[in-house]
Design a protein around this motif. Sequence first.
Motif, PDB file in Angstrom:
ATOM      1  N   ASP A 285     -27.126 -47.546  44.850  1.00 40.61           N
ATOM      2  CA  ASP A 285     -28.571 -47.367  44.891  1.00 40.61           C
ATOM      3  C   ASP A 285     -29.290 -48.231  43.857  1.00 40.61           C
ATOM      4  N   ASN A 286     -28.621 -49.271  43.380  1.00 41.55           N
ATOM      5  CA  ASN A 286     -29.239 -50.164  42.399  1.00 41.55           C
ATOM      6  C   ASN A 286     -30.418 -50.899  43.023  1.00 41.55           C
ATOM      7  N   GLU A 287     -31.438 -51.210  42.223  1.00 37.40           N
ATOM      8  CA  GLU A 287     -32.628 -51.888  42.717  1.00 37.40           C
ATOM      9  C   GLU A 287     -32.566 -53.381  42.427  1.00 37.40           C
TER      10      GLU A 287
ATOM     11  N   TYR B 225     -27.124 -57.586  36.855  1.00 37.11           N
ATOM     12  CA  TYR B 225     -26.058 -58.435  37.364  1.00 37.11           C
ATOM     13  C   TYR B 225     -26.617 -59.320  38.468  1.00 37.11           C
ATOM     14  N   TYR B 226     -25.958 -60.447  38.653  1.00 33.34           N
ATOM     15  CA  TYR B 226     -26.388 -61.522  39.570  1.00 33.34           C
ATOM     16  C   TYR B 226     -25.374 -61.586  40.711  1.00 33.34           C
ATOM     17  N   LYS B 227     -25.848 -61.635  41.973  1.00 33.00           N
ATOM     18  CA  LYS B 227     -24.971 -61.796  43.128  1.00 33.00           C
ATOM     19  C   LYS B 227     -25.507 -62.924  44.001  1.00 33.00           C
TER      20      LYS B 227
ATOM     21  N   THR C 114     -28.740 -51.811  37.233  1.00 32.38           N
ATOM     22  CA  THR C 114     -28.035 -50.543  37.384  1.00 32.38           C
ATOM     23  C   THR C 114     -28.872 -49.413  36.793  1.00 32.38           C
ATOM     24  N   GLY C 115     -28.370 -48.185  36.944  1.00 26.83           N
ATOM     25  CA  GLY C 115     -29.073 -47.033  36.411  1.00 26.83           C
ATOM     26  C   GLY C 115     -29.096 -46.971  34.905  1.00 26.83           C
TER      27      GLY C 115
ATOM     28  N   GLU D 158     -20.372 -62.804  41.629  1.00 28.04           N
ATOM     29  CA  GLU D 158     -21.148 -61.820  40.887  1.00 28.04           C
ATOM     30  C   GLU D 158     -20.938 -62.088  39.398  1.00 28.04           C
ATOM     31  N   ILE D 159     -22.037 -62.135  38.633  1.00 21.15           N
ATOM     32  CA  ILE D 159     -21.978 -62.418  37.198  1.00 21.15           C
ATOM     33  C   ILE D 159     -22.800 -61.367  36.463  1.00 21.15           C
ATOM     34  N   ASP D 160     -22.237 -60.841  35.403  1.00 19.99           N
ATOM     35  CA  ASP D 160     -22.925 -59.833  34.609  1.00 19.99           C
ATOM     36  C   ASP D 160     -24.009 -60.440  33.722  1.00 19.99           C
ATOM     37  N   ASP D 161     -25.017 -59.624  33.429  1.00 17.94           N
ATOM     38  CA  ASP D 161     -26.000 -59.841  32.377  1.00 17.94           C
ATOM     39  C   ASP D 161     -26.849 -61.095  32.489  1.00 17.94           C
ATOM     40  N   PRO D 162     -27.482 -61.327  33.620  1.00 18.86           N
ATOM     41  CA  PRO D 162     -28.513 -62.374  33.636  1.00 18.86           C
ATOM     42  C   PRO D 162     -29.691 -61.906  32.785  1.00 18.86           C
TER      43      PRO D 162
END
Length: 604
Positions: free
Chosen positions: A517-519, A542-544, A536-537, A555-559
């Motif tokens: 349910d991430n926006e 994160y980047y997809k 995330t909540g 997928e890459i964390d922390d943009p």
Amino acid sequence: MSDDRWWLAIDFGTSNTAAAHTRTGDGSIHPVSLTHRSNLLPSAVFVRADGEILTGDAAQNAADHHPEGFVPAPKRLISQPFIRTGSVDLTPSLMIAAVLRSVIRRAAVLHDDVPPERVVLTHPEAWSHATVAVLVDAASRAGIDPSTITTVSEPRAAAYYYTRTAPLQPGTALAVFDFGGGTADVAVLRIADSGVFDVVAARGDNALGGKNFDALIRRWALDHVTDRDPVLRAEFADGAPGSIEAIRALDEAARGAKEVLSETPSATVAVIGSGSRTTLSLTRPEFDSLITPQVESAADLVRDALADSRIAPGSLHALYLTGGSSRIPLVHQELSRVARVATLDDPKMVVAQGALIAARHTFASDRNPVKDQNPGEAPNRVAARQSTNPAAGANVPERSSGASTSNTRRGAIAGAVTALVAVGVVVAWVGTRGDSVDPQTFAGPSAGVGTVTVAQETRTTGAPMTTPVTTTSTTPATTYATTTRTPSTRTPGGVVTVANADAQGFVDEVGPRCNADNEALGIARTTDSLIVVCRTGVDRLYYKGIRVEDGSGIEIDDPIVVADGFQVTNAGVTYRFDDSALLITEGGTELAREPMLEFWSAYN
């Protein structure tokens, strides 16, 4: 061939899967009826919370109630290490295996459950050895003895089918255009002295197919409903209750209308909401006007392949068509301007039947497993280069340097795929998964098709899987780099303005979408990529992204949120995008720039 020996060919397609078998006794080739009403099985899968995988019509039926577990086109995602569906993460191999298992069971019934002596799997000409390996691994997981598995490229299979009754002389050139639900591929082949077909040029567009036409009909229908019934139109708005189910039903109506228009001058499209219904009439001239740009792009693809082959269209024996979208009259009309189009058989069954002919032609007297002829090679479609990113460690596909100007139009029409992988960064579920897949252990064409040792695992974020996975990985864990997170103090908001996207990303099977349910905070469509930035909540970003040309995902964390856009860095390569372009740099050097077609940010 003895009375109980039989062969099976499976054409695993983007939208549908077809199969053919040899009849025991006389060895004649016939289609396999895969459902009670059709020779085709939808390639879709549905993953339940306990990990059980439904296929075909059962998958589509389950999706009406729980769309989060639905994967309409696993073939598009074959290059991704994992696919998230609801609370379960699965490898593409496991999803594809479920589809293949359904086919094998239906075919085996015709032979008193005697297993096939040989199984022939088809694949696009442009697939790499690693991608073919995933398909072969899926077949072995479906219960097929790996020593009996054979692969053959789709255009070769089609060429053998269309020339089965009238063998051609060595040196004769022909072309095969495969226009399916999700992709368009063309190959130019020449008959060698040995009688086998050699591919001399190939081109493809993984964002051009019948689903594009479905989307155009859907948009046309919603535009008309806007004036007639605004209340009904509101039910299809992003985030509206039941909007996902309503859109799925409209997509089915659009697909049906498209197929009817191949045979009749008009068709109806029903737009159904919770309390009302509007029926629209779409004529063939109206339909043709909607799809003309895409069909012209398909014709350009054929022209480019012929130019690559240096074979004049007038010297071509024929242009043969396969794939369901090739039934459309306008497709015939436009391709006839390029080369002589041969009489069309059932385009959805050509490849499966031709695969058996190809295997029999080359290895009929050989009891050993049938071997593919140069699987995965695609001259002039993509060129391999060593990554400029030392962390990548593998060759990655790149656009051919010989691309024509018509590719610019196709890129703009097709929309999208992430160029992140194109510069050598191949990351799967970054920061949350440490296991890697090493498809290079698959034996290439010089060694034939052998046992696949690709690691394929099932992961859950909720309920555990009920079926254990027995394949053992020999690949060490991979360490992924992430950026340092800089939280933004701005408050997101606003209505998503990117086509075919909602508050969580892209709504079709092509584009990336936020997990659970991430926006979405940012959504972008460039000439080559589809991108979404999610939150995330616990306020982590994160980047997809998806690269349309081959379906590769990342997928890459922390943009981080920057002026007018977003930025993320991985292994020294920085990706920054805003309303003008996606810019990829390394150490201050520009590696790529993709013009932006559509951009939305929750902060703007």
